[in-house]
Design a protein around this motif. Structure first.
Motif, PDB file in Angstrom:
ATOM      1  N   LEU A 104      31.682  10.824   5.846  1.00  0.00           N
ATOM      2  CA  LEU A 104      32.965  11.159   6.447  1.00  0.00           C
ATOM      3  C   LEU A 104      33.416   9.943   7.237  1.00  0.00           C
ATOM      4  O   LEU A 104      32.960   9.718   8.354  1.00  0.00           O
ATOM      5  N   PHE A 145      30.780   9.423  10.025  1.00  0.00           N
ATOM      6  CA  PHE A 145      29.516  10.157   9.988  1.00  0.00           C
ATOM      7  C   PHE A 145      29.036  10.225   8.555  1.00  0.00           C
ATOM      8  O   PHE A 145      29.816  10.091   7.624  1.00  0.00           O
ATOM      9  N   GLU A 181      26.004  22.903  10.966  1.00  0.00           N
ATOM     10  CA  GLU A 181      24.591  22.564  11.055  1.00  0.00           C
ATOM     11  C   GLU A 181      24.228  22.009  12.429  1.00  0.00           C
ATOM     12  O   GLU A 181      23.202  22.367  13.013  1.00  0.00           O
ATOM     13  N   LEU A 182      25.118  21.149  12.918  1.00  0.00           N
ATOM     14  CA  LEU A 182      24.866  20.548  14.227  1.00  0.00           C
ATOM     15  C   LEU A 182      24.887  21.585  15.340  1.00  0.00           C
ATOM     16  O   LEU A 182      24.005  21.626  16.195  1.00  0.00           O
ATOM     17  N   LEU A 206      31.586  13.941  17.105  1.00  0.00           N
ATOM     18  CA  LEU A 206      32.079  14.786  16.015  1.00  0.00           C
ATOM     19  C   LEU A 206      33.130  15.780  16.493  1.00  0.00           C
ATOM     20  O   LEU A 206      34.104  16.049  15.800  1.00  0.00           O
ATOM     21  N   ILE A 232      21.620  13.575   9.656  1.00  0.00           N
ATOM     22  CA  ILE A 232      23.029  13.402  10.014  1.00  0.00           C
ATOM     23  C   ILE A 232      23.102  12.180  10.905  1.00  0.00           C
ATOM     24  O   ILE A 232      22.399  12.102  11.913  1.00  0.00           O
ATOM     25  N   VAL A 244      34.734  10.356   1.936  1.00  0.00           N
ATOM     26  CA  VAL A 244      35.984  11.028   2.271  1.00  0.00           C
ATOM     27  C   VAL A 244      36.584  10.409   3.525  1.00  0.00           C
ATOM     28  O   VAL A 244      35.869  10.123   4.481  1.00  0.00           O
ATOM     29  N   SER A 245      37.879  10.215   3.515  1.00  0.00           N
ATOM     30  CA  SER A 245      38.577   9.851   4.743  1.00  0.00           C
ATOM     31  C   SER A 245      39.451  11.045   5.106  1.00  0.00           C
ATOM     32  O   SER A 245      39.654  11.924   4.275  1.00  0.00           O
ATOM     33  N   TYR A 282      16.923  19.002   9.673  1.00  0.00           N
ATOM     34  CA  TYR A 282      17.753  17.802   9.769  1.00  0.00           C
ATOM     35  C   TYR A 282      17.248  16.844  10.829  1.00  0.00           C
ATOM     36  O   TYR A 282      16.823  17.257  11.906  1.00  0.00           O
ATOM     37  N   PRO A 319      16.622  14.950   4.936  1.00  0.00           N
ATOM     38  CA  PRO A 319      17.936  15.363   5.423  1.00  0.00           C
ATOM     39  C   PRO A 319      18.238  14.766   6.792  1.00  0.00           C
ATOM     40  O   PRO A 319      17.420  14.841   7.699  1.00  0.00           O
ATOM     41  N   GLU A 329      26.279  12.679   6.136  1.00  0.00           N
ATOM     42  CA  GLU A 329      25.309  13.758   6.041  1.00  0.00           C
ATOM     43  C   GLU A 329      24.487  13.501   4.790  1.00  0.00           C
ATOM     44  O   GLU A 329      25.033  13.342   3.699  1.00  0.00           O
ATOM     45  N   ARG A 346      34.047  19.334   4.608  1.00  0.00           N
ATOM     46  CA  ARG A 346      32.722  18.734   4.825  1.00  0.00           C
ATOM     47  C   ARG A 346      32.410  18.606   6.296  1.00  0.00           C
ATOM     48  O   ARG A 346      31.269  18.755   6.719  1.00  0.00           O
ATOM     49  N   MET A 347      33.476  18.346   7.060  1.00  0.00           N
ATOM     50  CA  MET A 347      33.316  18.278   8.515  1.00  0.00           C
ATOM     51  C   MET A 347      32.815  19.614   9.045  1.00  0.00           C
ATOM     52  O   MET A 347      31.920  19.669   9.896  1.00  0.00           O
ATOM     53  N   PRO A 360      39.241  18.082   1.537  1.00  0.00           N
ATOM     54  CA  PRO A 360      37.804  17.796   1.410  1.00  0.00           C
ATOM     55  C   PRO A 360      37.161  17.364   2.723  1.00  0.00           C
ATOM     56  O   PRO A 360      36.078  17.834   3.063  1.00  0.00           O
ATOM     57  N   TYR A 361      37.857  16.504   3.470  1.00  0.00           N
ATOM     58  CA  TYR A 361      37.283  16.020   4.720  1.00  0.00           C
ATOM     59  C   TYR A 361      37.042  17.178   5.672  1.00  0.00           C
ATOM     60  O   TYR A 361      35.970  17.302   6.255  1.00  0.00           O
ATOM     61  N   ARG A 410      31.110  21.884   7.470  1.00  0.00           N
ATOM     62  CA  ARG A 410      29.724  22.096   7.065  1.00  0.00           C
ATOM     63  C   ARG A 410      28.772  21.365   8.013  1.00  0.00           C
ATOM     64  O   ARG A 410      27.775  21.914   8.479  1.00  0.00           O
ATOM     65  N   MET A 411      29.141  20.121   8.307  1.00  0.00           N
ATOM     66  CA  MET A 411      28.299  19.302   9.164  1.00  0.00           C
ATOM     67  C   MET A 411      28.244  19.875  10.579  1.00  0.00           C
ATOM     68  O   MET A 411      27.190  19.940  11.195  1.00  0.00           O
TER      69      MET A 411
END
Lengths: 146, 293
Positions: A78, A67, B55-56, B225, A41, A8-9, B212, A39, A69, B48-49, B44-45, B51-52
């Motif tokens: 990403l 990044f 977690e972080l 991020l 990142i 994805v961009s 993770y 898993p 995941e 997903r960002m 979408p980006y 979600r990441m």
């Protein structure tokens, strides 16, 4: 069971398809992702993400940092920017490299965040111009490519 | 009763206005389609960002060294409000809705004794806020004359905000924009940018988070991020607002076209009545003139 790969961009979703393996250009070296990967990142540097089906690569995309995941079932990339191999041009890459060089000269070396950002941009521009000179890998075609 | 000539001129003028509004409606409709597609493609980006980031953030939660973008400066004294409006008018209440929400928020914060700073994105918002909050506007961004909004535009604003935060110029950042719900309705939304709002997980439920691995390490990833996330939030708001603007303009121009049509009908009726009355009057004059002889 394959890896569900997504690239994805910020502008759009480029790839969403299962692959057997994908190699992503992580900051500390390329990372091959197979199903069942631990898993993680990770941050990405500039370089090609290559998709594999069986033992053969089925295509690549240039990722300009970002990044990823990774979970046992999926790999989500990403990317800050994505280029198809045929979108890379030598002159554009050179221009970017020049701008990155100038920025690197100008940056305050004591400011760690700014220095790292300039360095990362420099690496991306270098990788881009190297990629534009080298014979291009094949672009990705087929289902799941948007 | 107005003369026939005056009526004719008036009908023609309303008719040309109608032509313009209906053309604008058409243009807005086609721009809307493009803006909507762009907004959808960016989703979408952002998802997903998020979600990441969740977690972080959970894995560094509680650490005092967490970056300012995530946890803020710890105080709430100065608020930065980013008001996103359009650069053009003629889109109904689109711009003034943001302006009004913004004004209400600023007044509320000031009543609580906090300082307010405003970053105006879009020319209309700046014009609206300049009357009352001129001294609180710390920056303005305009995309006038731009065909589409690129991610780089949002990234530039994000960088500006990030630099202000580092310089300690504000503690909390909120964005006010119009969220695109449908063509007919845009919802004025306030959302918190800094400190980053995170979904709270119930205590005791760590889930798969702990497993993770991070490369390089959490802090480095987070440091890269978070600015990215700020840019993406802004980008999303800008795109939503751009789509909303076109939607609002389409609706506004549609009703303007309809109103012009009604007006033309009324005026035409009036015109015809006047014309008939004139003819009748002339006939009466001729007949009574002939009878008199």
């Amino acid at each position: 069971m394959p890896v569900a790969l997504e690239i994805v961009s910020p502008e759009r979703l480029l790839i969403s398809r299962p692959v057997e393996m994908v190699v992503v250009p992580a900051e500390e070296g390329d990372l091959g992702v197979l199903p069942g990967h631990a898993p993680m990142i990770v941050t990405l540097r500039g370089g090609f993400a290559t998709l594999y089906e069986g033992a053969a690569p089925i295509g690549s995309l240039f990722i300009a940092g970002g990044f990823a995941e990774i979970t046992p079932e999926r790999c989500t990339v990403l990317a800050d920017e994505v280029f198809r191999p045929d979108q890379l041009s030598k002159s554009a890459a050179e221009e970017r490299l020049y701008a990155a060089d100038v920025a690197w000269e100008a940056v305050d070396k004591m400011d760690v965040a700014a220095r790292d950002a300039a360095l990362a941009e420099l690496q991306i521009a270098r990788a881009m111009s190297a990629a534009a000179e080298a014979p291009l890998p094949q672009p990705i075609a087929g289902p799941g490519v948007m | 009763m107005p003369s026939l000539k005056a009526l004719r001129i008036r009908i023609n003028s309303v008719r040309s206005t109608q032509k313009i509004t209906s053309a604008m409606k058409m243009v807005a409709a086609s721009k809307l389609r493009r803006a909507q597609a762009q907004a959808e493609a960016a989703r979408p980006y952002a998802e997903r960002m998020e979600r990441m980031l969740t977690e972080l953030a959970l894995s560094v939660a509680g650490s005092t060294a967490a970056p300012r973008l995530l946890i803020g400066t710890g105080s709430e004294a100065t608020h930065l409000i980013v008001a996103v409006t359009a650069d053009r008018g003629l889109c109904g209440a689109f711009n003034s809705n943001v302006g009004r929400a913004m004004r209400a928020l600023a007044r509320k914060l000031e009543a609580e004794g906090r300082k307010v700073k405003i970053l105006a994105v879009g020319r209309k918002g700046r014009d609206f806020l300049r009357r009352e909050f001129a001294d609180r506007i710390v920056g303005e961004v305009s995309f006038a004359g731009r065909r589409r909004i690129e991610f780089a535009d949002a990234a530039a604003i994000a960088e500006q905000i990030g630099a202000m935060l580092q310089a300690g110029e504000f503690d909390v950042c909120t964005i006010v924009y119009n969220r695109f719900r449908s063509v007919m309705s845009q919802v004025t939304t306030e959302s918190r940018l800094i400190p980053a709002p995170l979904p709270k997980t119930p205590p005791g439920e760590t889930g798969p988070v702990a497993s993770y691995e991070f490369e390089p390490d959490q802090e480095d990833i987070l440091a890269r991020l978070l600015p990215r996330n700020l840019a993406i939030q802004l980008y999303r708001a800008l795109l939503e607002s751009a789509a909303g603007e076109q939607g609002a303009r389409m609706t506004a121009m549609d009703s303007a076209t309809r109103n012009a049509g009604d007006m033309i009908n009324r005026l035409t009726l009036n015109y015809n009545r006047t014309r008939q009355a004139n003819i009748t009057k002339e006939l009466i004059e001729i007949i009574s003139g002939a009878e008199a002889l």
